[in-house]
Design a protein around this motif. Sequence first.
Motif, PDB file in Angstrom:
ATOM      1  N   GLU A 328     -58.118   4.351 -19.786  1.00 54.10           N
ATOM      2  CA  GLU A 328     -58.805   3.529 -18.494  1.00 54.10           C
ATOM      3  C   GLU A 328     -60.139   2.824 -18.764  1.00 54.10           C
ATOM      4  O   GLU A 328     -61.375   3.083 -19.994  1.00 54.10           O
ATOM      5  N   ASP A 329     -60.690   1.619 -17.985  1.00 55.36           N
ATOM      6  CA  ASP A 329     -61.894   1.482 -18.880  1.00 55.36           C
ATOM      7  C   ASP A 329     -63.164   2.400 -18.265  1.00 55.36           C
ATOM      8  O   ASP A 329     -64.305   1.978 -19.125  1.00 55.36           O
ATOM      9  N   TYR A 330     -62.713   2.796 -17.580  1.00 54.95           N
ATOM     10  CA  TYR A 330     -64.275   4.310 -17.072  1.00 54.95           C
ATOM     11  C   TYR A 330     -64.443   5.157 -18.469  1.00 54.95           C
ATOM     12  O   TYR A 330     -66.249   5.087 -18.235  1.00 54.95           O
ATOM     13  N   ILE A 331     -64.319   4.735 -19.122  1.00 51.43           N
ATOM     14  CA  ILE A 331     -64.602   5.934 -20.360  1.00 51.43           C
ATOM     15  C   ILE A 331     -65.946   4.473 -20.653  1.00 51.43           C
ATOM     16  O   ILE A 331     -66.566   5.751 -21.734  1.00 51.43           O
ATOM     17  N   ALA A 332     -65.166   3.303 -21.123  1.00 48.92           N
ATOM     18  CA  ALA A 332     -65.957   2.883 -22.253  1.00 48.92           C
ATOM     19  C   ALA A 332     -67.281   2.084 -20.193  1.00 48.92           C
ATOM     20  O   ALA A 332     -68.877   2.928 -21.177  1.00 48.92           O
ATOM     21  N   GLU A 333     -66.687   2.195 -19.436  1.00 51.73           N
ATOM     22  CA  GLU A 333     -68.202   1.547 -18.306  1.00 51.73           C
ATOM     23  C   GLU A 333     -69.176   3.047 -17.539  1.00 51.73           C
ATOM     24  O   GLU A 333     -70.307   1.946 -17.271  1.00 51.73           O
ATOM     25  N   ASP A 334     -68.111   3.628 -17.869  1.00 48.05           N
ATOM     26  CA  ASP A 334     -69.270   4.872 -16.974  1.00 48.05           C
ATOM     27  C   ASP A 334     -69.942   5.738 -17.445  1.00 48.05           C
ATOM     28  O   ASP A 334     -70.644   6.878 -17.912  1.00 48.05           O
ATOM     29  N   ILE A 335     -69.229   6.128 -19.307  1.00 44.92           N
ATOM     30  CA  ILE A 335     -69.464   7.021 -20.526  1.00 44.92           C
ATOM     31  C   ILE A 335     -69.589   6.570 -21.681  1.00 44.92           C
ATOM     32  O   ILE A 335     -70.824   6.875 -21.974  1.00 44.92           O
ATOM     33  N   GLY A 336     -69.284   5.349 -22.269  1.00 41.85           N
ATOM     34  CA  GLY A 336     -69.654   4.657 -23.488  1.00 41.85           C
ATOM     35  C   GLY A 336     -69.256   4.745 -24.484  1.00 41.85           C
ATOM     36  O   GLY A 336     -69.604   5.170 -25.359  1.00 41.85           O
ATOM     37  N   TYR A 337     -67.689   5.158 -24.434  1.00 34.49           N
ATOM     38  CA  TYR A 337     -66.886   5.159 -25.532  1.00 34.49           C
ATOM     39  C   TYR A 337     -65.784   4.131 -25.288  1.00 34.49           C
ATOM     40  O   TYR A 337     -65.378   3.335 -24.747  1.00 34.49           O
ATOM     41  N   VAL A 338     -65.149   3.786 -26.449  1.00 34.48           N
ATOM     42  CA  VAL A 338     -64.163   2.658 -26.578  1.00 34.48           C
ATOM     43  C   VAL A 338     -63.439   3.651 -26.014  1.00 34.48           C
ATOM     44  O   VAL A 338     -62.512   4.507 -26.709  1.00 34.48           O
ATOM     45  N   PRO A 339     -62.346   3.064 -24.967  1.00 36.50           N
ATOM     46  CA  PRO A 339     -61.401   3.681 -24.816  1.00 36.50           C
ATOM     47  C   PRO A 339     -60.002   3.826 -25.635  1.00 36.50           C
ATOM     48  O   PRO A 339     -59.731   2.842 -26.665  1.00 36.50           O
ATOM     49  N   ALA A 340     -58.814   4.779 -25.195  1.00 41.61           N
ATOM     50  CA  ALA A 340     -58.103   5.082 -26.227  1.00 41.61           C
ATOM     51  C   ALA A 340     -57.072   3.038 -26.220  1.00 41.61           C
ATOM     52  O   ALA A 340     -57.037   2.386 -25.027  1.00 41.61           O
ATOM     53  N   ASN A 341     -55.869   2.854 -26.532  1.00 45.91           N
ATOM     54  CA  ASN A 341     -55.530   1.979 -26.524  1.00 45.91           C
ATOM     55  C   ASN A 341     -53.529   2.402 -26.193  1.00 45.91           C
ATOM     56  O   ASN A 341     -54.089   3.051 -26.678  1.00 45.91           O
ATOM     57  N   ASP A 342     -52.925   1.567 -26.477  1.00 47.64           N
ATOM     58  CA  ASP A 342     -51.688   1.609 -25.491  1.00 47.64           C
ATOM     59  C   ASP A 342     -50.580   2.536 -26.908  1.00 47.64           C
ATOM     60  O   ASP A 342     -50.286   3.705 -26.685  1.00 47.64           O
ATOM     61  N   GLN A 343     -51.061   2.284 -28.668  1.00 44.81           N
ATOM     62  CA  GLN A 343     -50.375   3.329 -28.905  1.00 44.81           C
ATOM     63  C   GLN A 343     -50.930   4.237 -29.363  1.00 44.81           C
ATOM     64  O   GLN A 343     -50.053   5.039 -29.653  1.00 44.81           O
ATOM     65  N   MET A 344     -52.145   4.344 -29.688  1.00 44.02           N
ATOM     66  CA  MET A 344     -52.824   5.930 -29.307  1.00 44.02           C
ATOM     67  C   MET A 344     -52.126   6.663 -28.045  1.00 44.02           C
ATOM     68  O   MET A 344     -51.773   7.894 -28.669  1.00 44.02           O
ATOM     69  N   VAL A 345     -52.156   6.484 -26.863  1.00 43.25           N
ATOM     70  CA  VAL A 345     -51.470   6.596 -25.671  1.00 43.25           C
ATOM     71  C   VAL A 345     -50.157   7.171 -26.172  1.00 43.25           C
ATOM     72  O   VAL A 345     -50.102   8.800 -26.135  1.00 43.25           O
ATOM     73  N   GLU A 346     -49.503   6.954 -26.664  1.00 40.60           N
ATOM     74  CA  GLU A 346     -47.895   6.233 -27.284  1.00 40.60           C
ATOM     75  C   GLU A 346     -47.716   7.492 -28.178  1.00 40.60           C
ATOM     76  O   GLU A 346     -47.433   8.791 -28.217  1.00 40.60           O
ATOM     77  N   ASP A 347     -48.793   7.126 -29.108  1.00 45.62           N
ATOM     78  CA  ASP A 347     -48.518   8.483 -30.267  1.00 45.62           C
ATOM     79  C   ASP A 347     -49.082   9.968 -29.697  1.00 45.62           C
ATOM     80  O   ASP A 347     -48.767  11.096 -30.022  1.00 45.62           O
ATOM     81  N   ASN A 348     -50.233   9.934 -28.119  1.00 44.78           N
ATOM     82  CA  ASN A 348     -50.560  11.376 -27.908  1.00 44.78           C
ATOM     83  C   ASN A 348     -49.612  11.765 -27.327  1.00 44.78           C
ATOM     84  O   ASN A 348     -49.451  12.970 -26.912  1.00 44.78           O
ATOM     85  N   LEU A 349     -49.050  11.099 -26.598  1.00 51.15           N
ATOM     86  CA  LEU A 349     -47.466  11.754 -25.688  1.00 51.15           C
ATOM     87  C   LEU A 349     -46.577  12.309 -26.344  1.00 51.15           C
ATOM     88  O   LEU A 349     -45.883  13.154 -26.174  1.00 51.15           O
ATOM     89  N   ALA A 350     -46.581  11.153 -27.874  1.00 53.33           N
ATOM     90  CA  ALA A 350     -45.154  11.821 -28.342  1.00 53.33           C
ATOM     91  C   ALA A 350     -45.920  13.708 -28.888  1.00 53.33           C
ATOM     92  O   ALA A 350     -44.875  14.195 -29.216  1.00 53.33           O
ATOM     93  N   ASN A 351     -47.321  13.773 -29.894  1.00 53.54           N
ATOM     94  CA  ASN A 351     -47.526  15.241 -30.060  1.00 53.54           C
ATOM     95  C   ASN A 351     -47.041  15.756 -28.681  1.00 53.54           C
ATOM     96  O   ASN A 351     -46.951  17.188 -29.123  1.00 53.54           O
ATOM     97  N   LEU A 352     -47.551  15.609 -27.659  1.00 50.58           N
ATOM     98  CA  LEU A 352     -47.418  16.847 -26.090  1.00 50.58           C
ATOM     99  C   LEU A 352     -46.520  16.933 -26.411  1.00 50.58           C
ATOM    100  O   LEU A 352     -46.083  18.297 -26.040  1.00 50.58           O
ATOM    101  N   ASP A 353     -45.473  15.928 -26.143  1.00 47.36           N
ATOM    102  CA  ASP A 353     -43.727  16.274 -25.556  1.00 47.36           C
ATOM    103  C   ASP A 353     -43.463  17.233 -27.421  1.00 47.36           C
ATOM    104  O   ASP A 353     -42.454  18.128 -27.063  1.00 47.36           O
ATOM    105  N   ALA A 354     -43.983  16.964 -28.429  1.00 49.47           N
ATOM    106  CA  ALA A 354     -42.971  17.981 -29.206  1.00 49.47           C
ATOM    107  C   ALA A 354     -43.936  19.158 -29.528  1.00 49.47           C
ATOM    108  O   ALA A 354     -43.581  19.892 -29.778  1.00 49.47           O
ATOM    109  N   ALA A 355     -45.374  19.587 -28.986  1.00 50.78           N
ATOM    110  CA  ALA A 355     -45.678  20.874 -28.864  1.00 50.78           C
ATOM    111  C   ALA A 355     -44.902  21.132 -27.901  1.00 50.78           C
ATOM    112  O   ALA A 355     -44.626  22.645 -28.210  1.00 50.78           O
ATOM    113  N   ILE A 356     -44.498  20.818 -27.004  1.00 48.53           N
ATOM    114  CA  ILE A 356     -44.010  21.906 -25.383  1.00 48.53           C
ATOM    115  C   ILE A 356     -42.725  22.199 -26.232  1.00 48.53           C
ATOM    116  O   ILE A 356     -41.816  22.838 -25.906  1.00 48.53           O
TER     117      ILE A 356
END
Length: 364
Positions: A328-356
């Motif tokens: 989300e844009d607020y990660i950059a605009e309100d906090i000050g970091y580069v947000p994740a991109n679509d591939q990072m989100v997809e990879d993270n969700l895959a890690n979560l599903d594998a962990a579950i």
Amino acid sequence: MAPDSERLSDVVSRRKFLVSSASAGAVGLAGCLSNNEQSSDGNSNDGNGDDGSNDDSTAESGGAGDLAGDIRISGSSTVYPVAQEVSRRFQDPEFEGHEQVSFNLTRDGSGGGFENVFIPGDSDMNNASRPIKDEELQRCRDNGIEPVQFFLAQDALTVVVNNDADWLDSISLEDLGTIWSPDTEPETWADVNSDWPDEPFDLYGPASTSGTYDYFTETVIGETEADQPIRSDFEGTEEDNLIAQGVQGNEYALGYLPFAYYVNNTDQVKALSLVEDGSDPVEPSLEGAKSGNYPLARPLFTYGHMGKIQEKTHLQEFIRYYINQSDEDYIAEDIGYVPANDQMVEDNLANLDAAIAGDYEFSR
């Protein structure tokens, strides 16, 4: 001093890692960065939850039923503002069924959080401003914990000086290494560069429990002959705002801190552009962190306890929400970091599903 077995240069190629991660999708960096208020007590998120129960429910988030239980998040002060804001949003009244989930967030440092909280099994997640170390991974597994990695954002680690230091606008990584190395320990600025004032250094930085400390000593100082990775005569803290305050108080001070803490203290300190291998100076920015052009661009992580992820539905749903919020844009605009991109989100969700499912195994 001999290098750690898991030198960060062996774990990831910083430039290639950031550039390849950023290229998979666009993130919004437009807009002014606000002076987002950040808690300085480092103890909890808005007073919620201490040690509480591990109560669970079978409900999914979003109104299918109530979620209940505590979530303990330890670790990095760099990642802390992201975890704090995401947990606050997760508890927003618009999310029916989240009211009974409480959070205990602390800033222990990446290493301090692993050592004292996550590895003993006392936290559900540990934020980290550098990858987990080999010995930390082994100790997790020795305690029956499989850490689940989630790559959340990118940072431009920022070197700052006093606003009255009009004699310095940029500095080379080589000179930074000379200033901070225990092998050299210059006493004055002029000892490093004769054009600089003949005044003693006043140095500020993260404590040795911090992942930012690990990253800086690895990237800027490197191997040393001394029995310590960095000179000892600096003020170290896990409170990054205190670094800015310390530098503000002395014209000849120097410090380094995460970009998010710099942009919330621009009236107190001045950021230096960095020179690497004779290149033109590059100022710290989200664009530089995203592209990898900024010399101290680095990835930010959180690690989940796989066993607890399997046991706690409220933890599963929070991590899923956390991942989906990371672009989300607020990660950059309100906090000050580069947000994740679509591939990072997809990879993270895959890690979560594998962990579950109990199928996740950490690998470099």
